[in-house]
Design an enzyme around this catalytic site. Structure first.
Site, short mmCIF file in Angstrom:
data_model
loop_
_atom_site.label_atom_id
_atom_site.label_comp_id
_atom_site.label_asym_id
_atom_site.label_seq_id
_atom_site.Cartn_x
_atom_site.Cartn_y
_atom_site.Cartn_z
N GLU A 144 0.81 -1.22 0.00
CA GLU A 144 0.00 0.00 0.00
C GLU A 144 0.84 1.27 0.00
O GLU A 144 0.42 2.30 -0.50
CB GLU A 144 -0.97 0.01 1.18
CG GLU A 144 -2.11 -0.99 1.06
CD GLU A 144 -1.77 -2.39 1.55
OE1 GLU A 144 -0.58 -2.65 1.84
OE2 GLU A 144 -2.70 -3.22 1.63
N PHE B 194 -11.56 -7.92 13.39
CA PHE B 194 -10.45 -8.33 12.53
C PHE B 194 -10.12 -7.21 11.54
O PHE B 194 -11.01 -6.67 10.89
CB PHE B 194 -10.81 -9.62 11.78
CG PHE B 194 -9.74 -10.05 10.81
CD1 PHE B 194 -8.48 -10.43 11.27
CD2 PHE B 194 -9.98 -10.05 9.45
CE1 PHE B 194 -7.49 -10.80 10.37
CE2 PHE B 194 -9.00 -10.44 8.55
CZ PHE B 194 -7.75 -10.81 9.02
N GLN B 195 -8.86 -6.87 11.45
CA GLN B 195 -8.36 -5.81 10.57
C GLN B 195 -9.03 -4.47 10.84
O GLN B 195 -9.32 -3.70 9.93
CB GLN B 195 -8.49 -6.21 9.09
CG GLN B 195 -7.56 -7.37 8.73
CD GLN B 195 -7.36 -7.57 7.24
OE1 GLN B 195 -8.26 -7.33 6.45
NE2 GLN B 195 -6.19 -8.04 6.85
N LYS C 118 -17.59 -1.27 5.69
CA LYS C 118 -18.00 -2.24 4.67
C LYS C 118 -19.51 -2.23 4.41
O LYS C 118 -19.95 -2.40 3.28
CB LYS C 118 -17.55 -3.65 5.09
CG LYS C 118 -17.67 -4.65 3.95
CD LYS C 118 -17.01 -5.98 4.27
CE LYS C 118 -17.14 -6.91 3.07
NZ LYS C 118 -16.54 -8.22 3.34
N MET D 134 23.93 9.55 2.89
CA MET D 134 23.73 10.76 3.66
C MET D 134 23.97 10.51 5.14
O MET D 134 24.52 11.36 5.85
CB MET D 134 22.32 11.32 3.42
CG MET D 134 22.11 12.73 3.94
SD MET D 134 23.27 13.92 3.22
CE MET D 134 22.34 14.52 1.81
#
Lengths: 163, 593
Positions: free
Chosen positions: B65, B127-128, B177, B494
């Site tokens: 993602e 969940f999630q 959802k 760096m």
């Protein structure tokens, strides 16, 4: 310097956390915060007491204005205004101290709103300074609880915060 | 074509009902969205089913993602349109946060749609489930939780409106959802316009302030124009060029502002700030009037605040009032969009009888040319090793200075900024504010999708590239032939440079001794891998790579591992206190033992 910032904000879930989150993320301090819906139920009015020099207060008001949910705000410290805070104090009492506590409460225009054989609850409104003074005036050892609403305020005269 | 078109209005012209998933996809289409960058998961399955049943809005399946957010972000940076991301709840949402913060810090318009667990179970540690509205709050311009399917289309419209207007930024729309339930249909209408009483971004600048600003500008003895990313976001490059040329003043750009003014123009004196040119930083320090345009006085630009531009009166144009006097107190603030404000200023200058003092300006340019003669960007061209600066110069020549360059974060980013002379806005795509390693590759994919015919190169390093290397797979799937210029110095360059300067060369964990074989890795992903170890081979290798128009090429270029970025203002120092390159042949140019 102490500033009272009044905010009209969309009355939506999460609006309060946007304001609180802004203060913690940017390291500004909140002395007190009160929120309630206004006569228009789609709007909440928030009164926030903070401290800082002019630069910090300028950033605070700008950052608050930048929040998409904030409709309008005003720094009450910039003009004549009335400030009030509500306090309730529960104190231990005895035969010997009751009269004295009542007398001090009267001086500060406090009202006794609950009495038991052992306790008083005193209700008082006023500026935050006045409430501080009352707490100092009574015997510290008698205090059981102090509940304060945080300051709220309104501009004097025509000026004000409305849509 | 698609199922939605003919469903939307029936023969009688009445609107037809759609379910939430269809509304979401149709809203994106009505908003003119070309690409969504995303990754499916449980909470967004209804939405993915709606995506499957149409082909107006194209979905780009990334491999992580974070890649989706960077690709959408870079698409936005290159095109000026709003980037769109779709991720699932929980880990999908949290993986997107780095990319959202990246877009936020650089004010990039982006709409991120995140799935959420069904409304009835929100708050039950389902969940999630994560509180995406809460997690994203500090790094979005605004966010929404959709609670009612009848408000979905309007919320999407608001999200695009807020993301793309005023000072742009990412907006998250969290969609539970049940809102996208295929069985719940409601009438669909995408609003043409939305207004929000709490959101009214400034447009035109205050006339009085503009007048004062012009007077001050014209009376300057040692003027400096300092412009930033706001000029690019505000599409005001043309106006900036006109103003700068009308006045004949020197101009410097921030890292985010490169390309807004042509780098090859003689009035351009380079980037300013920590790794800015000697002439730009000295010019700022000695200036008496600074015009800051769409720039925010970032700490990497100002150095030590107490020593910042001690002799200057400052005019600051910015669309965001909170940017004004945030770190540096300015004398004449102008709140407004850069384009109309610059236009007004140009008009004022033309109307004004006053002219900049020719004598003062000539003396000022003479001084600037003296600083220029230090040639602060020179490096050891005779070195037998491949110098990273040399690679960027060769890249510039091979691509005729006309490529889109994305970058990751570190030394390579600074070399690209210093040595690739950007003449056009939106060509330089990098994470300036947040400094996100892993940005470059997905960004290159996003840009290539927007401009399939253009050359797109990702300038990166062997450390950064590994942070989102999985997107090589996305590049293959969607045939986005980008060129990866991996400046491989076997160090986090760096970090190593700071450790050399500030920690007596104790190179704590800035070295990886188990680097992959990047050529094989590129080949494993179905691309072309090239290893360049000899300076003599570099030019022809670059030409060969860019000639392969339809292939992604990973060029692993073994560079001088001890090279540092100069000039440098070390943290806590002022503009006039720069560390310049040590002459060639000194120990820093030798290989470390």
């Amino acid at each position: 310097m102490r500033h009272i910032i009044s905010i009209l904000i969309e009355n939506e879930a999460g609006a309060l956390s946007r304001v609180a989150g802004l203060f913690s993320a940017r390291g500004y301090n909140i002395e007190s915060l009160t929120v309630a819906p206004t006569e228009d139920s789609s709007l909440s009015r928030m009164t926030l007491v903070t401290r800082g020099n002019d630069d910090i207060i300028e950033q605070i008001t700008k950052q608050l204005n930048k929040l998409v949910d904030v409709v309008k705000l005003i720094d009450l410290a910039e003009s004549a205004h009335i400030e009030r805070e509500l306090m309730m104090v529960k104190v231990k009492t005895s035969e010997a101290t009751r009269a004295e506590i009542k007398r001090i409460a009267d001086i500060f225009r406090g009202r006794i709103i609950d009495v038991t054989p052992m306790t008083f609850v005193i209700e008082m409104t006023g500026t935050s300074d006045k409430l501080d003074a009352f707490v100092k005036a009574i015997d510290e050892t008698t205090i059981i609880e102090v509940v304060r609403s945080g300051a709220t305020g309104i501009c004097r005269g025509e000026k004000g915060l409305h849509l | 074509m698609g199922f939605i078109d003919h469903l939307i209005v029936n023969a009688e012209g009445n609107s037809v009902e759609l379910n939430g998933a269809q509304i979401l996809v149709q809203s994106l289409k009505d908003e003119g969205v070309e690409y969504i960058f995303g990754y499916p998961g449980g909470a967004v399955l209804h939405i993915y089913d709606a995506i499957f049943q149409q082909d107006d809005v194209k979905h780009i399946l990334v491999r992580h993602e974070q890649g989706a957010t960077h690709a959408a972000d870079a698409y936005a940076r290159a095109t000026g349109k709003t980037g769109v991301v779709l991720v699932t709840s929980g880990p999908g949402a949290t993986n997107a946060v780095t990319g959202i913060a990246t877009a936020y810090m650089d004010s990039i318009p982006m709409v991120v749609i995140s799935g959420q667990v069904p409304s009835p179970v929100i708050g039950s540690d389902a969940f999630q489930e994560v509180d995406m509205v809460g997690i994203s709050r500090p790094c979005v311009k605004h966010n929404f939780l959709v609670k009612d399917v009848t408000k979905l289309a309007e919320t999407i419209k608001k999200a695009f409106y807020v993301a793309s207007t005023g000072r742009p930024g990412p907006v998250v729309v969290d969609v539970p959802k049940d809102i996208t339930d295929p069985n719940i249909k409601v009438p669909y209408k995408y609003p043409r316009k939305v207004t929000m009483r709490s959101y009214n971004p400034a447009v035109e600048g205050h006339k009085g302030q503009i007048k004062k600003a012009v007077e001050l500008l014209l009376s300057a003895q040692r003027p400096m124009i300092y412009s930033g990313g706001g000029v690019i976001l505000g599409e005001a490059s043309r106006e900036l060029i006109e103003l700068t040329r009308t006045l004949g003043y020197p101009i410097t750009n921030t890292l985010m502002g490169l390309g807004a003014y042509p780098a090859t123009d003689k009035q351009f004196i380079g980037m300013l700030g920590m790794h800015g040119t000697y002439e730009a930083n000295m010019g700022m320090h000695e200036s008496d009037v600074i015009l800051a345009v769409g720039a925010r006085f970032d700490d990497r630009v100002t150095g030590k605040l107490a020593e910042f531009c001690p002799y200057a009166k400052i005019i600051h144009i910015d669309v965001d009032p909170a940017s004004i006097s945030k770190t540096v107190k300015v004398d004449i603030p102008i709140v407004g969009q850069v384009k109309p404000v610059l236009t007004q200023m140009i008009e004022q200058i033309k109307e004004s009888k006053k002219q900049p003092s020719k004598k003062a300006l000539a003396a000022w340019w003479e001084q600037i040319d003296k600083w220029r003669s230090v040639q602060c960007l020179e490096y050891d061209r005779e070195s037998p090793l491949i110098k990273p600066q040399y690679v960027i110069e060769q890249l510039y020549e091979v691509t005729k200075g006309d490529a889109y360059i994305t970058s990751d974060v570190g030394q390579h980013q600074m070399y690209a900024a210093q040595y690739y002379h950007f003449d056009k806005p939106r060509r330089w795509i990098n994470s300036g504010g947040l400094g996100t390693m892993g940005f470059g590759l997905p960004a290159a994919i996003g840009v290539k999708l927007a401009f399939p015919e253009a050359d797109v190169a990702c300038v990166t390093g062997e450390a950064s590239i590994q942070m989102c290397i999985q997107e090589l797979s996305t590049a293959l799937q969607y045939k986005t032939p980008v060129k990866i210029i991996n400046l491989n110095n076997r160090y986090m360059g760096m970090v190593r440079q700071w450790q050399e300067f500030s920690y007596e060369s104790r190179y704590s964990h800035s070295y990886m001794d188990t680097l992959p074989d990047f050529v094989k890795l590129a080949e494993a992903y179905g691309h072309v891998g090239m290893l360049v170890e000899n300076k003599a081979d570099l030019r022809s290798a670059l030409e060969e790579a860019f000639a392969m128009k339809d292939r992604t090429v990973f060029m692993d270029i073994i560079t001088d591992r001890t090279e540092n970025v100069y000039p440098m203002i070390e943290s806590g120092k002022g503009h006039h206190d720069m560390k310049l390159r040590i002459a060639p042949g000194t120990p820093t140019d030798r290989e470390l033992a």
